[in-house]
Design an enzyme around this catalytic site. Structure first.
Site, PDB file in Angstrom:
ATOM      1  N   ARG A 125       0.848  -1.193   0.000  1.00  0.00           N
ATOM      2  CA  ARG A 125       0.000   0.000   0.000  1.00  0.00           C
ATOM      3  C   ARG A 125       0.885   1.245   0.000  1.00  0.00           C
ATOM      4  O   ARG A 125       2.033   1.202   0.375  1.00  0.00           O
ATOM      5  CB  ARG A 125      -0.915  -0.004   1.229  1.00  0.00           C
ATOM      6  CG  ARG A 125      -1.991  -1.072   1.146  1.00  0.00           C
ATOM      7  CD  ARG A 125      -2.910  -1.025   2.357  1.00  0.00           C
ATOM      8  NE  ARG A 125      -3.561   0.266   2.481  1.00  0.00           N
ATOM      9  CZ  ARG A 125      -3.413   1.085   3.532  1.00  0.00           C
ATOM     10  NH1 ARG A 125      -2.660   0.730   4.540  1.00  0.00           N
ATOM     11  NH2 ARG A 125      -4.047   2.232   3.566  1.00  0.00           N
ATOM     12  N   LYS A 190       3.144  -7.250  12.132  1.00  0.00           N
ATOM     13  CA  LYS A 190       2.445  -7.449  10.854  1.00  0.00           C
ATOM     14  C   LYS A 190       2.706  -8.849  10.292  1.00  0.00           C
ATOM     15  O   LYS A 190       3.842  -9.249  10.073  1.00  0.00           O
ATOM     16  CB  LYS A 190       2.882  -6.371   9.854  1.00  0.00           C
ATOM     17  CG  LYS A 190       2.073  -6.421   8.570  1.00  0.00           C
ATOM     18  CD  LYS A 190       2.009  -5.067   7.886  1.00  0.00           C
ATOM     19  CE  LYS A 190       1.388  -5.164   6.509  1.00  0.00           C
ATOM     20  NZ  LYS A 190       1.059  -3.871   5.916  1.00  0.00           N
ATOM     21  N   ARG A 324      -1.999   5.029  13.396  1.00  0.00           N
ATOM     22  CA  ARG A 324      -0.880   4.721  14.287  1.00  0.00           C
ATOM     23  C   ARG A 324      -1.327   4.876  15.732  1.00  0.00           C
ATOM     24  O   ARG A 324      -2.058   5.787  16.063  1.00  0.00           O
ATOM     25  CB  ARG A 324       0.277   5.704  14.062  1.00  0.00           C
ATOM     26  CG  ARG A 324       0.821   5.680  12.655  1.00  0.00           C
ATOM     27  CD  ARG A 324       2.232   5.139  12.654  1.00  0.00           C
ATOM     28  NE  ARG A 324       2.728   5.017  11.297  1.00  0.00           N
ATOM     29  CZ  ARG A 324       2.609   3.930  10.552  1.00  0.00           C
ATOM     30  NH1 ARG A 324       2.013   2.863  11.038  1.00  0.00           N
ATOM     31  NH2 ARG A 324       3.067   3.877   9.336  1.00  0.00           N
TER      32      ARG A 324
END
Ligand code: BTN
Length: 327
Positions: A125, A190, A324
């Site tokens: 992305r 992640k 965030r």
């Protein structure tokens, strides 16, 4: 798609076990001379694979490989997925999304699933590169046709996140969560990402390329280019063949896409909310034009992020936006 890589494919299948194989045996297998085998072995280095050679014993890969296998993927797919999905596997391409977009641009494509061992230009992305070492992870793109144009697609990328979470959970991976809009996380690290790209008529018939990258067995050295905390399926203690994972992802995707076509994201919203790692957390929403602080209050029926700010609850849609945790 494999083209002149088919000989290399056979060589890799033979070497995948990590055992020694003599040049003579490999030559017979490929129907080429020992010198030609040696040339092919050189090519494996371009994939980042280390080949060891020991006099009298032959050649072996420094690390065994778990290669994708079309028959194994098909066999493990749900019946619905087997009916609706056509598999297209390759050793290496630039990006499964780019390849799928090119295929979609040439005509009506529906149900094409592109899977590769390595991407030379994996797309993430926000124009980022997606680190894609050979044979280590899942790189998958599925082309799906939608008749209702872009308007019917809101929340689709979140729905895909639900499908991925279902697949990983079904294979025994605990603690999978989703970070808006579509990161797959385990314990704040992640595990994977989703990238949707669209082609066709935004007001009518369009095709969406659903790109999914999941870290499976990537080593620390291979991940040197990643600038955020990451994890992998194996690092979470789960050993599953990549073909089995690919099959489960495609099966869950076909199921979720069927649910999405009936009820839209609204029908999957509660499930997404249960996986939401930032629920009720103070966050800062960053976009190209603004930065908004607030408390994350889940998502609406269209998949927009609901942020509680001093001005009340506001809905933020996708695009170049990221969340965030506030320090
Ligand atoms: C992200 O940045 O989080 C999204 C990453 C998406 C990566 C996948 S890997 C398969 C597909 N092909 C690509 O080039 N990108 C997606």
């Amino acid at each position: 798609m494999t083209g002149d890589l088919s000989n290399l494919g056979s060589l890799l299948v033979a070497l995948a076990d990590g055992e020694f194989h003599s040049g003579e045996v490999l030559g017979t297998l490929l129907g080429v001379s020992r010198a030609a085998v040696w040339k092919q072995l050189q090519k494996l280095e371009a994939f980042g694979l280390a080949v060891e050679s020991v006099k009298g014993r032959g050649y072996r890969l420094a690390t065994p490989l778990d290669l994708l296998a079309e028959p194994a993927i098909r066999a493990a797919m749900s019946e619905a997925a087997r009916k609706q999905v056509t598999l297209d596997l390759a050793l290496q391409i630039d990006s499964t999304n780019a390849y799928a977009m090119r295929a979609a641009a040439q005509g009506q494509v529906h149900g094409l699933a592109v899977l590769v061992e390595q991407q030379s230009a994996g797309r993430g992305r926000r124009g980022r590169q997606w680190v894609s070492p050979f044979g280590a992870n899942i790189y998958l793109s599925l082309v799906w046709r939608f008749a209702g144009g872009a308007a019917s697609l809101s929340g689709l990328s979140l729905a895909v996140g639900v499908a991925c979470a279902r697949a990983l959970t079904a294979l025994g991976l605990p603690g999978v969560g989703l970070k808006w809009p579509n990161d797959l996380l385990v314990n704040g690290h992640k595990l994977g990402g989703i990238l949707l790209e669209m082609t066709g008529d935004p007001a009518g018939e369009c095709q969406v390329v659903i790109g999914i990258g999941i870290n499976v067995g990537m080593g620390r050295q291979q991940a040197a280019g990643i600038d955020q905390p990451w994890t992998s399926v194996q690092a979470q203690g789960v050993q599953v063949p990549r073909s089995r994972l690919a099959a489960e992802l495609l099966s869950q995707l076909v199921q979720v896409l069927a649910e999405f076509s009936i009820k839209g994201f609204a029908g999957l919203r509660a499930e997404w909310a249960a996986l939401d790692v930032y629920k009720d957390a103070p966050v800062t929403l960053l976009s190209v034009s603004q930065s908004v602080a607030g408390v994350a209050r889940g998502v609406d029926d269209g998949g927009a992020l609901l942020l509680e700010t001093e001005g009340g609850i506001q809905a933020f849609h996708g695009g170049e936006v990221s969340v965030r945790a506030r320090k």
